[in-house]
Scaffold this motif. Structure first.
Motif, PDB file in Angstrom:
ATOM      1  N   ASP A  49       0.616  -1.206   0.016  1.00  0.00           N
ATOM      2  CA  ASP A  49      -0.136   0.130  -0.104  1.00  0.00           C
ATOM      3  C   ASP A  49       0.998   1.271  -0.227  1.00  0.00           C
ATOM      4  OD1 ASP A  49      -2.449  -1.598   0.133  1.00  0.00           O
ATOM      5  OD2 ASP A  49      -2.380  -1.555   2.372  1.00  0.00           O
ATOM      6  N   ASN A  50       1.848   1.251  -0.841  1.00  0.00           N
ATOM      7  CA  ASN A  50       2.805   2.460  -1.227  1.00  0.00           C
ATOM      8  C   ASN A  50       3.735   2.584   0.229  1.00  0.00           C
ATOM      9  OD1 ASN A  50       1.813   2.981  -3.702  1.00  0.00           O
ATOM     10  ND2 ASN A  50      -0.007   3.911  -2.897  1.00  0.00           N
ATOM     11  N   ILE A  51       3.746   1.856   1.009  1.00  0.00           N
ATOM     12  CA  ILE A  51       4.719   2.004   2.214  1.00  0.00           C
ATOM     13  C   ILE A  51       5.839   0.821   1.893  1.00  0.00           C
ATOM     14  CG2 ILE A  51       5.091   1.648   4.838  1.00  0.00           C
ATOM     15  CD1 ILE A  51       3.084   3.800   3.761  1.00  0.00           C
ATOM     16  N   TYR A  52       7.062   1.174   2.265  1.00  0.00           N
ATOM     17  CA  TYR A  52       8.299   0.618   1.909  1.00  0.00           C
ATOM     18  C   TYR A  52       8.387  -0.273   3.202  1.00  0.00           C
ATOM     19  CZ  TYR A  52      13.228  -0.494   1.530  1.00  0.00           C
ATOM     20  OH  TYR A  52      14.431  -1.205   1.737  1.00  0.00           O
ATOM     21  N   ILE A  53       8.748  -1.675   2.893  1.00  0.00           N
ATOM     22  CA  ILE A  53       8.684  -2.327   3.950  1.00  0.00           C
ATOM     23  C   ILE A  53       9.906  -3.374   4.213  1.00  0.00           C
ATOM     24  CG2 ILE A  53       6.075  -2.842   4.330  1.00  0.00           C
ATOM     25  CD1 ILE A  53       6.484  -5.726   3.139  1.00  0.00           C
ATOM     26  N   GLY A  54      10.508  -3.295   2.928  1.00  0.00           N
ATOM     27  CA  GLY A  54      11.791  -3.926   3.039  1.00  0.00           C
ATOM     28  C   GLY A  54      12.244  -4.222   1.788  1.00  0.00           C
ATOM     29  N   TYR A  55      13.093  -5.451   1.434  1.00  0.00           N
ATOM     30  CA  TYR A  55      13.434  -5.834  -0.051  1.00  0.00           C
ATOM     31  C   TYR A  55      13.681  -7.270  -0.087  1.00  0.00           C
ATOM     32  CZ  TYR A  55      17.969  -5.097   2.482  1.00  0.00           C
ATOM     33  OH  TYR A  55      18.766  -5.052   3.610  1.00  0.00           O
ATOM     34  N   TRP A  56      13.691  -7.586  -1.256  1.00  0.00           N
ATOM     35  CA  TRP A  56      13.908  -9.316  -1.833  1.00  0.00           C
ATOM     36  C   TRP A  56      15.212  -8.925  -2.848  1.00  0.00           C
ATOM     37  CZ3 TRP A  56      11.461 -11.740  -6.509  1.00  0.00           C
ATOM     38  CH2 TRP A  56      11.812 -12.976  -6.423  1.00  0.00           C
ATOM     39  N   ILE A  57      16.441  -9.812  -2.567  1.00  0.00           N
ATOM     40  CA  ILE A  57      17.486  -9.822  -3.342  1.00  0.00           C
ATOM     41  C   ILE A  57      18.003 -11.056  -3.658  1.00  0.00           C
ATOM     42  CG2 ILE A  57      19.138  -9.793  -1.265  1.00  0.00           C
ATOM     43  CD1 ILE A  57      21.107  -7.983  -2.895  1.00  0.00           C
ATOM     44  N   LEU A  58      18.093 -11.278  -5.158  1.00  0.00           N
ATOM     45  CA  LEU A  58      18.508 -12.515  -5.728  1.00  0.00           C
ATOM     46  C   LEU A  58      19.946 -12.273  -5.942  1.00  0.00           C
ATOM     47  CD1 LEU A  58      15.885 -13.279  -8.204  1.00  0.00           C
ATOM     48  CD2 LEU A  58      15.892 -14.220  -5.888  1.00  0.00           C
ATOM     49  N   GLU A  59      20.780 -13.512  -5.777  1.00  0.00           N
ATOM     50  CA  GLU A  59      22.283 -13.156  -6.137  1.00  0.00           C
ATOM     51  C   GLU A  59      22.789 -14.446  -6.679  1.00  0.00           C
ATOM     52  OE1 GLU A  59      24.437 -10.967  -2.593  1.00  0.00           O
ATOM     53  OE2 GLU A  59      23.306 -12.533  -1.799  1.00  0.00           O
ATOM     54  N   SER A  60      23.883 -14.430  -7.694  1.00  0.00           N
ATOM     55  CA  SER A  60      24.242 -15.461  -8.351  1.00  0.00           C
ATOM     56  C   SER A  60      25.900 -15.324  -8.329  1.00  0.00           C
ATOM     57  CB  SER A  60      23.898 -15.356  -9.736  1.00  0.00           C
ATOM     58  OG  SER A  60      24.591 -16.367 -10.575  1.00  0.00           O
ATOM     59  N   GLY A  61      26.463 -16.557  -8.353  1.00  0.00           N
ATOM     60  CA  GLY A  61      27.867 -16.637  -8.070  1.00  0.00           C
ATOM     61  C   GLY A  61      28.664 -16.497  -9.430  1.00  0.00           C
ATOM     62  N   VAL A  62      27.865 -16.210 -10.543  1.00  0.00           N
ATOM     63  CA  VAL A  62      28.417 -15.941 -11.959  1.00  0.00           C
ATOM     64  C   VAL A  62      27.987 -14.393 -12.493  1.00  0.00           C
ATOM     65  CG1 VAL A  62      27.988 -16.960 -14.471  1.00  0.00           C
ATOM     66  CG2 VAL A  62      27.618 -18.577 -12.572  1.00  0.00           C
ATOM     67  N   ALA A  63      29.117 -14.099 -13.130  1.00  0.00           N
ATOM     68  CA  ALA A  63      28.921 -12.647 -13.615  1.00  0.00           C
ATOM     69  C   ALA A  63      27.862 -12.794 -14.889  1.00  0.00           C
ATOM     70  CB  ALA A  63      30.160 -12.089 -14.067  1.00  0.00           C
ATOM     71  N   HIS A  64      27.009 -11.480 -15.102  1.00  0.00           N
ATOM     72  CA  HIS A  64      25.947 -11.434 -15.944  1.00  0.00           C
ATOM     73  C   HIS A  64      25.114 -12.336 -15.865  1.00  0.00           C
ATOM     74  CE1 HIS A  64      27.968  -7.991 -17.644  1.00  0.00           C
ATOM     75  NE2 HIS A  64      29.266  -8.577 -17.588  1.00  0.00           N
ATOM     76  N   ALA A  65      24.844 -13.176 -14.790  1.00  0.00           N
ATOM     77  CA  ALA A  65      23.913 -14.235 -14.703  1.00  0.00           C
ATOM     78  C   ALA A  65      22.430 -13.997 -15.039  1.00  0.00           C
ATOM     79  CB  ALA A  65      24.063 -15.008 -13.247  1.00  0.00           C
ATOM     80  N   PHE A  66      22.101 -12.674 -14.956  1.00  0.00           N
ATOM     81  CA  PHE A  66      20.589 -12.271 -15.015  1.00  0.00           C
ATOM     82  C   PHE A  66      20.546 -11.436 -16.252  1.00  0.00           C
ATOM     83  CE2 PHE A  66      21.202 -12.495 -10.180  1.00  0.00           C
ATOM     84  CZ  PHE A  66      20.649 -13.745 -10.195  1.00  0.00           C
ATOM     85  N   ASP A  67      21.438 -11.217 -17.069  1.00  0.00           N
ATOM     86  CA  ASP A  67      21.235 -10.487 -18.302  1.00  0.00           C
ATOM     87  C   ASP A  67      20.127 -10.798 -19.229  1.00  0.00           C
ATOM     88  OD1 ASP A  67      23.611  -9.302 -17.596  1.00  0.00           O
ATOM     89  OD2 ASP A  67      24.872  -9.967 -19.061  1.00  0.00           O
ATOM     90  N   LYS A  68      19.738 -12.041 -19.469  1.00  0.00           N
ATOM     91  CA  LYS A  68      18.743 -12.563 -20.415  1.00  0.00           C
ATOM     92  C   LYS A  68      17.443 -12.828 -19.558  1.00  0.00           C
ATOM     93  CE  LYS A  68      22.047 -13.800 -24.046  1.00  0.00           C
ATOM     94  NZ  LYS A  68      22.385 -15.042 -24.961  1.00  0.00           N
ATOM     95  N   LEU A  69      17.649 -12.732 -18.263  1.00  0.00           N
ATOM     96  CA  LEU A  69      16.351 -13.101 -17.417  1.00  0.00           C
ATOM     97  C   LEU A  69      15.316 -12.171 -17.617  1.00  0.00           C
ATOM     98  CD1 LEU A  69      15.604 -15.088 -15.334  1.00  0.00           C
ATOM     99  CD2 LEU A  69      16.255 -13.591 -13.649  1.00  0.00           C
ATOM    100  N   ASP A  70      13.976 -12.801 -17.645  1.00  0.00           N
ATOM    101  CA  ASP A  70      12.762 -12.160 -17.943  1.00  0.00           C
ATOM    102  C   ASP A  70      12.339 -11.555 -16.488  1.00  0.00           C
ATOM    103  OD1 ASP A  70      10.175 -11.034 -18.483  1.00  0.00           O
ATOM    104  OD2 ASP A  70       9.544 -13.083 -19.307  1.00  0.00           O
ATOM    105  N   THR A  71      12.621 -10.090 -16.408  1.00  0.00           N
ATOM    106  CA  THR A  71      12.428  -9.543 -15.183  1.00  0.00           C
ATOM    107  C   THR A  71      10.733  -9.523 -14.959  1.00  0.00           C
ATOM    108  OG1 THR A  71      12.553  -7.283 -16.235  1.00  0.00           O
ATOM    109  CG2 THR A  71      14.497  -8.232 -15.088  1.00  0.00           C
ATOM    110  N   THR A  72       9.980  -9.590 -16.054  1.00  0.00           N
ATOM    111  CA  THR A  72       8.451  -9.534 -15.899  1.00  0.00           C
ATOM    112  C   THR A  72       8.018 -10.578 -15.111  1.00  0.00           C
ATOM    113  OG1 THR A  72       8.301  -8.518 -18.100  1.00  0.00           O
ATOM    114  CG2 THR A  72       6.196  -9.395 -17.072  1.00  0.00           C
ATOM    115  N   ILE A  73       8.592 -11.765 -15.237  1.00  0.00           N
ATOM    116  CA  ILE A  73       8.224 -12.951 -14.507  1.00  0.00           C
ATOM    117  C   ILE A  73       8.806 -12.568 -12.828  1.00  0.00           C
ATOM    118  CG2 ILE A  73       8.580 -15.354 -13.958  1.00  0.00           C
ATOM    119  CD1 ILE A  73       6.865 -14.981 -16.551  1.00  0.00           C
TER     120      ILE A  73
END
Length: 363
Positions: A151-175
């Motif tokens: 409801d427009n109130i910031y409550i925190g965050y979710w972070i994804l990490e990979s041990g590979v460089a550029h691992a998320f370059d082609k990932l569909d961020t929409t999903i």
């Protein structure tokens, strides 16, 4: 010769078109698979919400679902609890938690939090480290940071990490945005449960759990059975004792009544202080007709109690003891229905009863 060249060109063009069509089909299949995965994830999220678990355990399960279904190396959910940022779920080694729970202070993520947009960071050289990392070389080489808002109130965050460089370059961020929205939906759904769990306390005089305990952890015990008996009783003369004799004696009434009941009911049954002079006994898995005789005996024993008057000279004459008077109401609780609504109905019944009523009622 020219004809051969033309034929070869046509063959190449046909193969090129065919290759494009195959790639589109593969992409469509990937999109379908991603949608199916997201649907399955959502279904598992909803199933987790309904489980008889604490809020913290539910969030951990949700994070584990994300890691498994999306083949994520590291996933961390951090929530602001009103005082500080707390890691609610992660599969990262504890030695890195201090860094992960303070990402809101990192310059690289401040714009992301302000604009409510994800932030993707990666390294180009394997010897480099991500900007927010302090001394953890080699663990993560790319990351996506998602700020979480309810409801427009910031409550925190979710972070994804990979041990590979550029691992998320082609990932569909929409999903991933859909997944993030699902995480928020879950957090929002369990927020009431979290509040109830945090309000659970021990009552000072009765040493009983308060009613919030019943709506949180206590409900798990009750819902092991399809039906249970809910008994609410009111110490009808408690207010009179407080006024005529003194509140210390009234507090002793609460203590002694609670102690006697605790000593005479099964550990399978729940006994909580509802509010003021009202108390609840949940006879798990027992129908009301089966508890009436027990309640009658309990009521008789309690009303024979003689509680010493604490206040000096509170009562003129020889009478230096007081006895409680109790009014009971019993009904059936069906698993999965609104227990709080049922208790409200019992409370209203006792409130509407004549103050002199001293009985056992089945409704």
């Amino acid at each position: 010769m020219l004809a051969v060249i033309v034929i070869l060109v046509i063959i190449v063009l046909v193969l090129l078109v065919y290759n494009i069509m195959i790639n589109k089909q593969i992409q469509n299949l990937n999109n379908v698979n991603q949608k199916v995965t997201s649907l399955n994830v959502l279904q598992e999220f909803m199933s987790t919400i309904g489980e008889e678990e604490s809020v913290d355990n539910k969030i951990v399960k949700i994070n584990n679902i994300l890691i498994e279904k999306y083949d994520i190396k590291y996933s961390t959910i951090v929530i602001f609890d009103g005082a500080e940022y707390v890691i609610k779920a992660t599969n990262v080694s504890e030695k890195h938690w201090e860094t992960l729970r303070n990402l809101q202070n990192e310059e690289i993520f401040k714009d992301s939090i302000t604009t409510a947009t994800p932030k993707y960071v990666t390294v180009d050289n394997e010897n480099d480290k991500l900007p927010y990392q302090k001394s953890e070389f080699g663990r993560a080489k790319s990351a996506i940071f998602f700020p979480l808002y309810i409801d427009n109130i910031y409550i925190g965050y979710w972070i994804l990490e990979s041990g590979v460089a550029h691992a998320f370059d082609k990932l569909d961020t929409t999903i991933l945005e859909v997944v993030k929205d699902n995480i928020i939906s879950v957090l929002k759904s369990v927020s009431y449960q979290s509040v109830v769990e945090s309000l659970s306390r021990k009552d000072l005089y009765s040493e009983l759990n308060n009613v919030e305990y019943l709506y949180g952890k206590g409900r798990k015990i009750v819902d092991r059975y399809p039906t249970s008996s809910v008994c609410m009783f009111n110490i009808t003369n408690l207010s009179e004792i407080n006024d005529r004799v003194g509140r210390k004696t009234g507090n002793n009434i609460i203590t002694e009544v609670s102690k006697h009941i605790q000593e005479n009911i099964s550990d399978e049954y729940l006994f909580v202080r509802y509010m003021g002079p009202k108390f609840l006994i949940i006879f798990s898995g027992v129908d009301p007709d089966s508890v009436v005789n027990f309640i009658q005996e309990l009521k008789s024993d309690l009303e024979k109690m003689q509680i010493p008057v604490v206040e000096q000279n509170a009562i003129k004459g020889k009478k230096k003891v007081v006895s409680p008077k109790l009014n009971f109401v019993v009904t059936t609780y069906y698993k999965g229905t609104a227990l709080e609504g049922l208790n409200k109905k019992l409370e209203e019944f006792l409130d509407k009863a004549d103050k002199s009523e001293n009985d056992i009622n089945l409704i």
